[in-house]
Scaffold this active site. Structure first.
Site, PDB file in Angstrom:
ATOM      1  N   THR A 183      -9.487  -6.465   6.442  1.00  0.00           N
ATOM      2  CA  THR A 183      -8.618  -6.436   7.612  1.00  0.00           C
ATOM      3  C   THR A 183      -9.332  -6.894   8.877  1.00  0.00           C
ATOM      4  O   THR A 183     -10.485  -6.551   9.090  1.00  0.00           O
ATOM      5  CB  THR A 183      -8.232  -4.965   7.866  1.00  0.00           C
ATOM      6  OG1 THR A 183      -7.848  -4.399   6.634  1.00  0.00           O
ATOM      7  CG2 THR A 183      -7.174  -4.814   8.916  1.00  0.00           C
ATOM      8  N   ARG A 211       3.033  -1.747  -1.977  1.00  0.00           N
ATOM      9  CA  ARG A 211       1.940  -0.921  -1.451  1.00  0.00           C
ATOM     10  C   ARG A 211       1.685  -1.291   0.023  1.00  0.00           C
ATOM     11  O   ARG A 211       1.596  -2.454   0.392  1.00  0.00           O
ATOM     12  CB  ARG A 211       0.677  -1.150  -2.279  1.00  0.00           C
ATOM     13  CG  ARG A 211      -0.545  -0.337  -1.795  1.00  0.00           C
ATOM     14  CD  ARG A 211      -1.424  -1.137  -0.856  1.00  0.00           C
ATOM     15  NE  ARG A 211      -2.662  -0.421  -0.507  1.00  0.00           N
ATOM     16  CZ  ARG A 211      -3.515  -0.846   0.409  1.00  0.00           C
ATOM     17  NH1 ARG A 211      -3.300  -1.946   1.075  1.00  0.00           N
ATOM     18  NH2 ARG A 211      -4.613  -0.161   0.675  1.00  0.00           N
ATOM     19  N   GLY A 213      -0.943  -0.353   3.229  1.00  0.00           N
ATOM     20  CA  GLY A 213      -2.203   0.305   3.572  1.00  0.00           C
ATOM     21  C   GLY A 213      -2.153   0.912   4.966  1.00  0.00           C
ATOM     22  O   GLY A 213      -1.086   1.221   5.504  1.00  0.00           O
TER      23      GLY A 213
HETATM   24  N1  GLY Z   1      -7.475  -1.876   5.152  1.00  0.00           N
HETATM   25  C1  GLY Z   1      -6.500  -2.692   4.610  1.00  0.00           C
HETATM   26  C2  GLY Z   1      -5.768  -2.106   3.499  1.00  0.00           C
HETATM   27  O1  GLY Z   1      -6.254  -1.228   2.816  1.00  0.00           O
HETATM   28  O2  GLY Z   1      -4.662  -2.534   3.250  1.00  0.00           O
END
Ligand code: GLY
Length: 324
Positions: A183, A211, A213
């Site tokens: 990220t 999903r 995050g």
């Molecule tokens: N830190 C990005 C994710 O886990 O989606």
């Protein structure tokens, strides 16, 4: 009992992380001169350079962070953000992003497909809707209404990597941090002391479809309060969500900790609570107070961040708690 040896590098951390202020306590903070921008990972250098173009001309921090992260979002070589991001296990590139200004205005998109710049869409959510977060089909429809154009985000080399993964289709989701990037989270303080932040990602490679995050979740992947400071995260999103990581860092700064001490405290508390369950995971925290002092810390080694101040753009290593 915790089986791993803890490396509490308190003495070394100050130079590693480039901390300037000793405390973020309101009475002790000394404002750094001029704008400051920080972002996660070394691809943050190019992102910071784009943000700096706006900051140095007296521009708004919010414009700077949006323009900054647009660089890795558009860069097909960055496989964890925007165009060219690794897809989910169904071969769909789904993007998460959020943005926040100094007055707690915020916007977010989750599981957005076909749009290269999710952070810009998140800003439109913030500015053009009464909501904070749009997801999936609704986020896409909103982006199209706002004039964003669809593009194929699954570029040929990434499609080839996905097809390679499909041969075994071993569902063992890992964060991209093994590739030394993930990220991008960015925080900027402008000449008028306005602080803004953004966080944008394609998330975990080969994840389950749907999903989401930490990156689009206000308080997990990003939190900004102009009264105190801001924080952003990288690493395994599920872990950041568990501890409301960015909000926790900002609240630690509010209680008087420096950005560095705040990041360390949150990582240590996470590890104290999770113990063995934290092993093999990565948690990376980056913070800036509203005086431009910066701190960074991670659970495992390898986390680096880019900082730009007074026109100097450099990558620094963050301190960490555990050896691999
Ligand atoms: N830190 C990005 C994710 O886990 O989606």
């Amino acid at each position: 009992m915790l089986s791993r040896k803890e490396f509490l590098r308190l003495s070394g951390l100050v130079s590693l992380a480039g901390v300037v202020g000793k405390s973020a306590g309101a009475s002790q903070k000394k404002r750094k001169s001029g704008p400051v921008v920080v972002s996660t990972w070394d691809f943050g250098l190019q992102a910071n350079a784009a943000a700096w173009e706006i900051l140095k001309n007296n521009g708004y921090a919010l414009d700077a962070v949006e323009a900054g992260v647009a660089v890795p979002e558009r860069d097909p070589r960055v496989t964890s953000v925007g165009l060219g991001g690794f897809p989910d296990r169904d071969g769909r590139v789904t993007l998460d992003a959020c943005i926040m200004d100094e007055q707690l205005n915020c916007g977010s998109v989750a599981c957005l497909e076909h749009i290269v710049h999710p952070a810009a869409v998140a800003r439109r959510v913030m500015e053009k809707t009464p909501h904070v977060m749009l997801s999936g089909e609704g986020a896409l429809r909103f982006a199209l209404d706002q004039g964003f154009k669809t593009e194929n985000l699954l570029i040929p080399q990434v499609e080839a990597a996905w097809k390679e993964w499909l041969k075994k289709a071993d569902y063992n989701p890992q964060p991209n941090w093994e590739l030394n990037h993930d990220t991008i989270g960015m925080l900027a303080l402008d000449k008028q002391n306005r602080l803004s932040g953004v966080c944008t990602t394609s998330g975990m490679a080969w994840k389950m479809h749907g999903r989401v995050g930490d990156s689009p979740i206000i308080g997990a992947g990003l939190y900004v309060d102009g009264e105190v400071g801001g924080a952003t995260c990288s690493g395994l999103g599920e872990e950041m969500i568990r501890i409301a990581a960015s909000h926790s860092v900002v609240e630690a700064m509010r209680s008087g900790k420096s950005p560095q001490a705040a990041c360390e405290a949150v990582v240590r508390r996470y590890y104290k609570r999770r113990g063995e369950l934290a092993h093999g995971k990565q948690v990376c925290l980056l913070a800036m107070d509203n005086a431009g002092n910066v701190g960074a810390f991670s659970l495992m080694p390898g986390f680096v961040y880019a900082i730009t101040h007074e026109g100097k753009n450099e990558v620094r290593k963050a301190g960490y708690l555990l050896e691999k």
